[in-house]
Motif scaffolding. Structure first.
Motif, short mmCIF file in Angstrom:
data_model
loop_
_atom_site.label_atom_id
_atom_site.label_comp_id
_atom_site.label_asym_id
_atom_site.label_seq_id
_atom_site.Cartn_x
_atom_site.Cartn_y
_atom_site.Cartn_z
N UNK A 44 1.73 -6.03 9.55
CA UNK A 44 1.62 -4.96 8.19
C UNK A 44 2.24 -4.05 7.80
N UNK A 45 2.44 -5.01 6.04
CA UNK A 45 3.48 -3.58 5.75
C UNK A 45 2.38 -3.03 4.59
N UNK A 46 2.55 -1.49 4.72
CA UNK A 46 1.29 -0.54 3.32
C UNK A 46 2.35 -0.54 3.02
N UNK A 47 1.91 0.06 1.89
CA UNK A 47 2.63 0.76 0.13
C UNK A 47 1.75 1.68 -0.39
N UNK A 48 2.22 3.43 0.09
CA UNK A 48 1.25 4.33 -0.76
C UNK A 48 1.84 4.60 -1.56
N UNK A 122 -13.88 8.06 -12.58
CA UNK A 122 -12.73 6.71 -11.67
C UNK A 122 -12.74 5.16 -11.98
N UNK A 123 -12.39 4.44 -12.16
CA UNK A 123 -12.58 3.37 -12.25
C UNK A 123 -11.42 2.54 -11.25
N UNK A 124 -12.43 2.58 -9.32
CA UNK A 124 -10.91 2.12 -8.61
C UNK A 124 -10.98 1.05 -8.90
N UNK A 125 -10.10 -0.02 -8.47
CA UNK A 125 -9.90 -1.47 -9.07
C UNK A 125 -9.03 -1.88 -7.83
N UNK A 126 -9.60 -3.07 -7.93
CA UNK A 126 -8.69 -4.15 -6.47
C UNK A 126 -9.47 -4.65 -5.82
N UNK A 127 -8.99 -4.48 -4.26
CA UNK A 127 -9.42 -4.34 -2.78
C UNK A 127 -9.83 -3.11 -2.13
N UNK A 128 -11.16 -2.98 -2.29
CA UNK A 128 -11.31 -1.47 -1.49
C UNK A 128 -11.64 -2.13 -0.01
N UNK A 129 -10.86 -2.79 0.22
CA UNK A 129 -11.14 -3.71 1.85
C UNK A 129 -9.74 -3.68 2.23
N UNK A 130 -8.99 -3.50 1.93
CA UNK A 130 -8.23 -3.90 2.26
C UNK A 130 -7.27 -3.33 3.81
N UNK A 131 -7.93 -1.47 3.89
CA UNK A 131 -7.80 -0.79 5.36
C UNK A 131 -8.99 -1.53 6.20
N UNK A 132 -9.80 -2.06 5.83
CA UNK A 132 -11.21 -2.47 6.60
C UNK A 132 -10.47 -3.12 8.39
N UNK A 133 -9.82 -3.34 8.76
CA UNK A 133 -9.17 -4.12 9.31
C UNK A 133 -8.80 -3.05 10.39
N UNK A 134 -7.99 -2.32 9.46
CA UNK A 134 -7.09 -1.21 10.63
C UNK A 134 -8.43 0.54 10.89
#
Length: 175
Positions: A44-48, A122-134
């Motif tokens: 897994x690679x994450x970029x904040x 705010x208008x969050x966009x994309x995949x908010x579930x991106x970290x659910x499995x973590x």
């Protein structure tokens, strides 16, 4: 516009962190390549990416493939070239809210029911579930981003605490 970009990668069960320079990136695929370069064999690679104490973008690669992106606010795309590069192509508002374990039934009461799940400005966009499995559900991520007074660095710190890599990211900030 200033930014801080921290890659957090997991290899063989352990996390490491590295700062990533995004200057000169030409598109989101170039950013993904820079994330892959941190540790090509990462599970897994994450970029904040934190920008101007206002915006947070999280990019994720699983085994170097399947780029997923979450942005705390679509306005970042209008504020800077980097923002446009990272979240400018995300047309949809947040996804992944229907299948979280923290979703409350309609009409359900709870201590958080007075607080909106998402900052109305705010208008969050994309995949908010991106970290659910973590361990960070979409609802939790959205609440962190919308919490008054929380800076992107605070959200990153909270998420990394759950992931078990808070110390590694904090060390990057101290350099």
């Amino acid at each position: 516009m200033s930014y801080f970009a921290a890659a957090v990668v997991r290899v063989e069960g352990g996390w490491t962190a590295a700062e990533v320079n995004l200057r000169g990136a030409t598109d989101v695929d170039d950013v993904a390549d820079r994330l892959r370069d941190v540790e090509p064999d990462a599970d897994v690679s994450l970029l904040f990416v934190e920008a101007d104490d206002t915006y947070l973008v999280i990019l994720r690669l699983d085994e170097g493939e399947d780029l997923r992106i979450f942005g705390s606010d679509s306005a970042y795309a209008e504020e800077s070239r980097l923002g446009s590069l990272l979240v400018g192509d995300l047309k949809t508002s947040v996804t992944g809210l229907d299948d979280t374990e923290e979703a409350r039934p309609a009409g359900g009461a709870g201590e958080e029911s007075d607080q909106p799940a998402v900052d109305p400005e705010a208008d969050p966009v994309g995949d908010a579930d991106i970290l659910a499995d973590l361990g960070v559900s979409a609802q939790k991520l959205l609440r962190l981003c919308a919490h008054e007074g929380m800076l992107p660095a605070d959200v990153t710190a909270e998420v990394c605490q759950v992931l078990g890599c808070a110390d590694e990211v904090e060390e990057l900030r101290e350099v």
